[in-house]
Design a protein around this motif. Structure first.
Motif, PDB file in Angstrom:
ATOM      1  N   SER A   1      23.573  24.942 -13.650  1.00 21.55           N
ATOM      2  CA  SER A   1      24.510  26.045 -13.835  1.00 21.55           C
ATOM      3  C   SER A   1      24.362  26.576 -15.261  1.00 21.55           C
ATOM      4  N   GLU A   2      25.162  27.589 -15.549  1.00 25.02           N
ATOM      5  CA  GLU A   2      25.131  28.166 -16.889  1.00 25.02           C
ATOM      6  C   GLU A   2      25.671  27.208 -17.934  1.00 25.02           C
ATOM      7  N   ASN A   3      26.434  26.219 -17.528  1.00 28.47           N
ATOM      8  CA  ASN A   3      27.019  25.253 -18.457  1.00 28.47           C
ATOM      9  C   ASN A   3      26.172  23.993 -18.612  1.00 28.47           C
ATOM     10  N   ASP A   4      24.937  24.049 -18.165  1.00 28.55           N
ATOM     11  CA  ASP A   4      24.057  22.886 -18.254  1.00 28.55           C
ATOM     12  C   ASP A   4      23.840  22.500 -19.727  1.00 28.55           C
ATOM     13  N   PRO A   5      23.746  21.202 -20.024  1.00 29.03           N
ATOM     14  CA  PRO A   5      23.572  20.776 -21.427  1.00 29.03           C
ATOM     15  C   PRO A   5      22.285  21.272 -22.077  1.00 29.03           C
ATOM     16  N   CYS A   6      21.289  21.659 -21.288  1.00 26.65           N
ATOM     17  CA  CYS A   6      20.030  22.100 -21.887  1.00 26.65           C
ATOM     18  C   CYS A   6      20.191  23.398 -22.676  1.00 26.65           C
TER      19      CYS A   6
ATOM     20  N   TYR B   1      18.876  32.369 -16.707  1.00 26.24           N
ATOM     21  CA  TYR B   1      19.671  31.308 -16.110  1.00 26.24           C
ATOM     22  C   TYR B   1      20.847  30.881 -16.986  1.00 26.24           C
ATOM     23  N   GLY B   2      20.906  31.388 -18.212  1.00 28.65           N
ATOM     24  CA  GLY B   2      21.982  30.975 -19.102  1.00 28.65           C
ATOM     25  C   GLY B   2      23.241  31.813 -18.996  1.00 28.65           C
ATOM     26  N   GLY B   3      23.163  32.996 -18.383  1.00 28.51           N
ATOM     27  CA  GLY B   3      24.346  33.811 -18.181  1.00 28.51           C
ATOM     28  C   GLY B   3      24.682  34.702 -19.358  1.00 28.51           C
ATOM     29  N   PRO B   4      25.780  35.442 -19.264  1.00 32.08           N
ATOM     30  CA  PRO B   4      26.152  36.407 -20.316  1.00 32.08           C
ATOM     31  C   PRO B   4      26.398  35.771 -21.669  1.00 32.08           C
ATOM     32  N   ASN B   5      26.844  34.517 -21.675  1.00 36.68           N
ATOM     33  CA  ASN B   5      27.143  33.884 -22.958  1.00 36.68           C
ATOM     34  C   ASN B   5      25.897  33.778 -23.832  1.00 36.68           C
TER      35      ASN B   5
ATOM     36  N   LEU C   1      25.319  37.159 -25.551  1.00 36.29           N
ATOM     37  CA  LEU C   1      26.244  37.445 -26.647  1.00 36.29           C
ATOM     38  C   LEU C   1      25.945  36.597 -27.873  1.00 36.29           C
ATOM     39  N   ARG C   2      25.500  35.351 -27.668  1.00 38.16           N
ATOM     40  CA  ARG C   2      25.248  34.467 -28.807  1.00 38.16           C
ATOM     41  C   ARG C   2      23.916  34.755 -29.497  1.00 38.16           C
ATOM     42  N   LEU C   3      22.912  35.196 -28.741  1.00 38.85           N
ATOM     43  CA  LEU C   3      21.572  35.340 -29.299  1.00 38.85           C
ATOM     44  C   LEU C   3      21.194  36.780 -29.660  1.00 38.85           C
ATOM     45  N   ARG C   4      21.907  37.749 -29.113  1.00 39.38           N
ATOM     46  CA  ARG C   4      21.467  39.141 -29.263  1.00 39.38           C
ATOM     47  C   ARG C   4      21.384  39.581 -30.714  1.00 39.38           C
TER      48      ARG C   4
ATOM     49  N   MET D   1      15.227  43.675 -21.638  1.00 38.53           N
ATOM     50  CA  MET D   1      15.919  44.106 -20.422  1.00 38.53           C
ATOM     51  C   MET D   1      17.084  43.165 -20.097  1.00 38.53           C
ATOM     52  N   TYR D   2      16.866  41.871 -20.239  1.00 39.06           N
ATOM     53  CA  TYR D   2      17.932  40.920 -19.940  1.00 39.06           C
ATOM     54  C   TYR D   2      19.067  41.022 -20.957  1.00 39.06           C
ATOM     55  N   PHE D   3      18.737  41.275 -22.219  1.00 38.91           N
ATOM     56  CA  PHE D   3      19.794  41.480 -23.212  1.00 38.91           C
ATOM     57  C   PHE D   3      20.680  42.661 -22.824  1.00 38.91           C
ATOM     58  N   ILE D   4      20.094  43.678 -22.217  1.00 38.87           N
ATOM     59  CA  ILE D   4      20.873  44.842 -21.765  1.00 38.87           C
ATOM     60  C   ILE D   4      21.618  44.519 -20.481  1.00 38.87           C
ATOM     61  N   GLU D   5      20.940  43.883 -19.536  1.00 42.00           N
ATOM     62  CA  GLU D   5      21.512  43.641 -18.212  1.00 42.00           C
ATOM     63  C   GLU D   5      22.737  42.745 -18.271  1.00 42.00           C
ATOM     64  N   LEU D   6      22.730  41.767 -19.158  1.00 45.30           N
ATOM     65  CA  LEU D   6      23.819  40.798 -19.193  1.00 45.30           C
ATOM     66  C   LEU D   6      25.065  41.322 -19.894  1.00 45.30           C
ATOM     67  N   ASP D   7      24.950  42.440 -20.621  1.00 45.06           N
ATOM     68  CA  ASP D   7      26.139  42.974 -21.305  1.00 45.06           C
ATOM     69  C   ASP D   7      26.117  44.497 -21.243  1.00 45.06           C
ATOM     70  N   THR D   8      25.815  45.139 -22.343  1.00 46.22           N
ATOM     71  CA  THR D   8      25.742  46.599 -22.405  1.00 46.22           C
ATOM     72  C   THR D   8      24.484  47.001 -23.167  1.00 46.22           C
ATOM     73  N   PRO D   9      23.965  48.200 -22.937  1.00 44.66           N
ATOM     74  CA  PRO D   9      22.710  48.595 -23.598  1.00 44.66           C
ATOM     75  C   PRO D   9      22.872  49.064 -25.040  1.00 44.66           C
ATOM     76  N   ASP D  10      24.060  49.495 -25.440  1.00 47.85           N
ATOM     77  CA  ASP D  10      24.216  50.113 -26.761  1.00 47.85           C
ATOM     78  C   ASP D  10      23.803  49.199 -27.913  1.00 47.85           C
ATOM     79  N   PRO D  11      24.212  47.919 -27.964  1.00 55.29           N
ATOM     80  CA  PRO D  11      23.788  47.082 -29.105  1.00 55.29           C
ATOM     81  C   PRO D  11      22.277  46.921 -29.206  1.00 55.29           C
ATOM     82  N   VAL D  12      21.595  46.827 -28.077  1.00 53.27           N
ATOM     83  CA  VAL D  12      20.141  46.668 -28.105  1.00 53.27           C
ATOM     84  C   VAL D  12      19.476  47.951 -28.597  1.00 53.27           C
TER      85      VAL D  12
END
Length: 875
Positions: free
Chosen positions: A41-46, A82-86, A89-92, A120-131
């Motif tokens: 899941s997105e909360n996996d320790p990896c 596979y890590g989800g929106p979080n 937000l943390r890496l962008r 593309m994934y940075f945009i898809e998981l949140d919004t395109p404006d910051p990218v």
């Protein structure tokens, strides 16, 4: 050999990711990709180590080895996927710019592709404006290869998400500079980007982009635009929010969202407004009131140049619009009227909705002047009316339109009817029922007008209205017309094009279902209403079941924009549908009886497979299929009762679970808000610390420079001091040598002086000694009186000789007896000169000794002079 035997796979993954050997890092990146792909899941320790330290992944995507870099970017794609929106937000904020700068310039095609995929994934998981904001500054980079890669990435983003998701305003503003780039690859890639934007935006991009391009570039883009004209681009990637919305909405709301997406991007959102009110000349109104048409023409021409801008800033244009309306209505010169109408058109387009308040001022004048038969004037007036209409709506123009449709002038009636046709084609929402009635009644009355152009225009109005509301809804208005007029309206109906969509029907349509259906299914009331009221009550208010809303829309609107009515269902088709529905429902009941934990999916399957309740009730169909069901038996009744209780229990459980999830989501949102605020505060503190650090660094650098300057000055002073000290020592040594020389007898000094030799020459001449005898005598005397040590010290003798030459006069003046008296003064002067020379050489330290020496020399000279005088007297 020892290095080959080391097994690096035994090292922890965190160490291998940052290992100095690139093959070890490569293996670590590949293992990261595998972990992320197989995560539960997105909360996996990896994911946790890299979420806590985003800077660690910055080293991964900027790896110095190209093979390891590609594997690292591949792992980033899996991380985001596979890590989800979080993860986004943390890496962008840390990764987008370094990723683009290092990945888009790579020589490996796979690296470039994976870099674009990560963006593309940075945009898809949140919004395109910051990218987009992170990528736009890279377009100013001096490296053409990087600029080309960034433009390529932006093109792929627009191509995938479209301009309805990605706002192209800032991108379009940066494109003129890219078209002027010195590198041809940048210009070529920018042209490709412009073509993609044209596919999404249409001619809107020309309004913003073409004014800043060269004519040659405009021509090339026109040719490229013509090649893709008419294409319908589709969004291939969707934001996570769009995906969730698509999964949680009905077909009705999905069609509404699609309709909203079909709207073209407004080009005015891409340009800045211009304040034209301050540019209007002070004498404009005076010139407009002039009796000379040339002055009025010059005034409106100048105004047209001023207001011809894409977007006009809001200001008070009441006086200006009244002046233009008066000119349009009453000016006798058609050239002035045409230009004034053009001014109204560009002002309406520039102000857009802001021009609505001036409609009541200019619209009557425009309608009234439609009586002009000159084509250029009527076209200018029609364009001004169209631009004014676009700033308002049809309701605002209804009163004026109906009034001028009754005008006595056929030209006014024809142009007004054609204006209504253009309005009906432009609007996107159905007119109100009373407005449709007014338009149809007025147009039907014009079908019997004596002028053929008026009749044709009226028929076109009716055909356009029929295209919007359908043939069935149009029947009451044209039922009494003859076949010739009906045929004329039908021809315009077939060729008409409208943008308005049918009004959406609401959920209460299910209430119109026949009561007999509910009576027939009285034994299973909960199941019979699964597609009707019970299903709609379980959903949110305002939503409609997919099958029900579709069927209901067809029945009420007469087939939508096509104007075709729904055909009745034949009895055989109804019986087949009822039979299939019965078997389907029977299977569902049996499966639900055995599996009480999953009864809810029966509702959508029932509605979509046969529309047992929704589609039948909307069609008013036959209930025989449902009446013959086995559900009427007592056994079925008991099953139905059990299932109803299970449904209620599960419904309550689902509601409870929903409330829990909503509460958790609220907590998560609150935590996210708190973290966002904390992040903003930390960023602000970091910026302040960075600013203070920069100031301290600058101050430290300045102090270091000052210290270096002072050190250099001190070093030079030391060198100069050492040189001065050496010179002083040298001078002191010279003074000491002079002192030692002064201790010698004064006779050698006197004989070294040329004045003594001259005196001897005068004396010998007076004694009558020949020249050869004089020479031998002087040589013998010089040898006899000059010591050997004084010969060796030539430097001191030459110095004293120079001093005597500068301080004494030539002794030739003593040839006579009278001049010998002045020799004492000359000797004194020579002594003084010698003392001054000694003072300049030895300084203050040896001044006393120098004067003593000068006094001794003076005394010696005086003694010699006295001796010479005595010899003269004796002779």
């Amino acid at each position: 050999m020892a290095e080959q035997e080391i097994d690096y796979s035994t090292l922890p993954l965190s160490e291998r990711v940052t290992h100095k050997i690139w093959k070890v890092r490569l293996g670590a990146y590949e293992e990261l990709t595998k972990q992320f792909t197989t995560s539960a899941s997105e909360n996996d320790p990896c994911f946790r180590p890299y979420l806590n330290d985003p800077g660690l992944y910055k080293k991964v995507v900027t790896d110095s080895n190209v093979a390891a870099q590609e594997a690292g970017i591949t792992s980033l794609v899996a991380f985001l996927q596979y890590g989800g929106p979080n993860t986004c937000l943390r890496l962008r904020g840390t990764l987008v710019a370094p990723l683009a700068e290092k990945g888009l310039v790579s020589m490996r095609a796979g690296t470039k592709q994976k870099t674009i995929e990560a963006l593309m994934y940075f945009i898809e998981l949140d919004t395109p404006d910051p990218v987009i904001e992170e990528l736009l500054p890279i377009l100013n980079n001096k490296l053409p290869k990087l600029v080309t890669g960034t433009v390529l990435a932006l093109k792929e983003i627009i191509k995938a998400f479209g301009t309805r998701t990605v706002n192209p305003k800032s991108l379009v503003k940066a494109m003129p500079k890219l078209f002027a780039h010195s590198d041809k690859n940048v210009r070529a890639e920018t042209s490709s980007l412009a073509v993609i934007l044209y596919e999404w935006m249409g001619d809107s991009i020309k309004t913003v982009l073409f004014p800043d391009l060269k004519p040659v570039q405009q021509k090339e883009l026109e040719e490229a635009f013509e090649a893709v004209k008419g294409t319908d681009p589709q969004q291939t990637r969707f934001l996570l929010s769009q995906q969730l919305a698509a999964q949680g909405t009905t077909s009705d709301s999905s069609s509404t969202a699609q309709d909203d997406q079909d709207e073209e991007l407004d080009p005015m959102d891409l340009v800045d407004s211009v304040d034209v009110s301050a540019k209007i000349p002070d004498n404009f109104y005076a010139l407009m009131a002039s009796t000379k048409w040339k002055e009025r023409k010059e005034a409106v021409d100048e105004l047209f140049k001023i207001v011809s801008v894409p977007k006009i800033a809001e200001a008070d244009f009441n006086d200006l619009t009244r002046t233009l309306a008066k000119c349009i209505a009453k000016d006798a010169n058609v050239a002035v009227v045409t230009t004034a109408a053009n001014c109204v058109e560009v002002m309406a387009k520039g102000l857009r909705t802001g021009f609505a308040k001036y409609r009541s001022v200019v619209a009557p004048s425009l309608f009234e002047r439609l009586k002009e038969k000159k084509v250029s004037v009527s076209e200018a007036l029609g364009a001004a009316l169209d631009a004014t209409f676009q700033s308002t709506n049809l309701s605002e123009f209804m009163e004026d339109s109906m009034e001028f449709l009754k005008s006595k002038n056929p030209q006014v009636k024809q142009e007004t009817a054609l204006f209504l046709v253009r309005c009906l084609k432009y609007i996107k929402v159905y007119p109100k029922s009373n407005e449709i009635k007014q338009i149809c009644d007025a147009s039907v009355g014009l079908l019997s007008d004596t002028a053929k152009p008026v009749r044709s225009a009226a028929a076109e109005v009716l055909g356009t209205v029929m295209k919007m509301i359908g043939e069935r809804a149009m029947t009451p208005f044209i039922n009494d017309l003859d076949d010739i007029r009906k045929q004329m309206i039908k021809e315009y109906f077939d060729t008409a094009e409208v943008r308005a969509k049918p009004e959406k029907t609401s959920a209460p349509t299910s209430a119109a279902a026949p009561k007999s259906a509910s009576k027939t299914l009285g034994s299973v009331p909960s199941r019979a209403r699964v597609g009707g009221a019970s299903a709609s009550s379980a959903r949110k208010p305002g939503t409609t079941p997919p099958a029900l809303s579709t069927r209901s829309g067809e029945g009420l609107n007469g087939g939508g924009s096509s104007g075709r009515t729904a055909k009745p269902i034949s009895s055989s088709r109804t019986s087949r549908m009822s039979s299939s529905t019965s078997s389907t429902l029977r299977k569902k009941v049996e499966s639900e009886a055995t599996l009480p934990s999953s009864p809810r999916p029966a509702a959508p399957s029932l509605s979509s497979s046969g529309g047992a309740s929704g589609s039948l009730s909307s069609r008013g169909g036959n209930n025989r299929g449902l009446a013959g069901m086995a559900l009427s038996s007592s056994n079925s009744t008991s099953h139905s009762s059990v299932l109803s209780a299970v449904d209620k229990q599960e419904l309550s459980d689902l509601r409870r679970a929903k409330e829990e999830w909503l509460s958790k989501s609220t907590e998560f949102e609150a935590q996210i808000d708190m973290l966002t605020v904390e992040n903003a505060r930390m960023k602000k503190a970091l910026s302040e610390i960075t600013k203070v650090n920069d100031q301290l660094t600058e101050e430290n650098t300045r102090k270091d420079i000052d210290m270096k300057v002072k050190d250099s000055k001190l070093q030079r002073a030391r060198i100069e001091a050492e040189a001065s000290q050496a010179l002083i020592m040298k001078l002191q040594k010279a003074v000491e040598d002079l002192k030692s020389e002064n201790q010698l007898s004064s006779i050698p000094i006197m004989h070294e002086d040329p004045t003594v030799e001259e005196a001897m020459e005068i004396h010998d001449a007076s004694d009558g000694i020949t020249a050869s005898e004089q020479t031998s005598r002087r040589t013998s005397v010089r040898k006899s009186i000059v010591p050997e040590e004084e010969k060796e010290n030539g430097y001191l003798l030459s110095s004293r000789r120079e001093s005597y030459h500068s301080g004494s006069q030539r002794l030739s003046m003593y040839a006579s007896k009278d001049n010998l008296t002045s020799l004492s003064g000359s000797a004194t002067g020579a002594a003084v000169s010698l003392a001054s020379d000694l003072n300049g050489t030895s300084g203050n330290a040896g001044s006393v000794e120098s004067w003593k020496r000068a006094a001794e020399v003076t005394n010696q000279l005086k003694a010699r002079i006295e001796a010479m005088k005595a010899r003269q007297l004796r002779r």
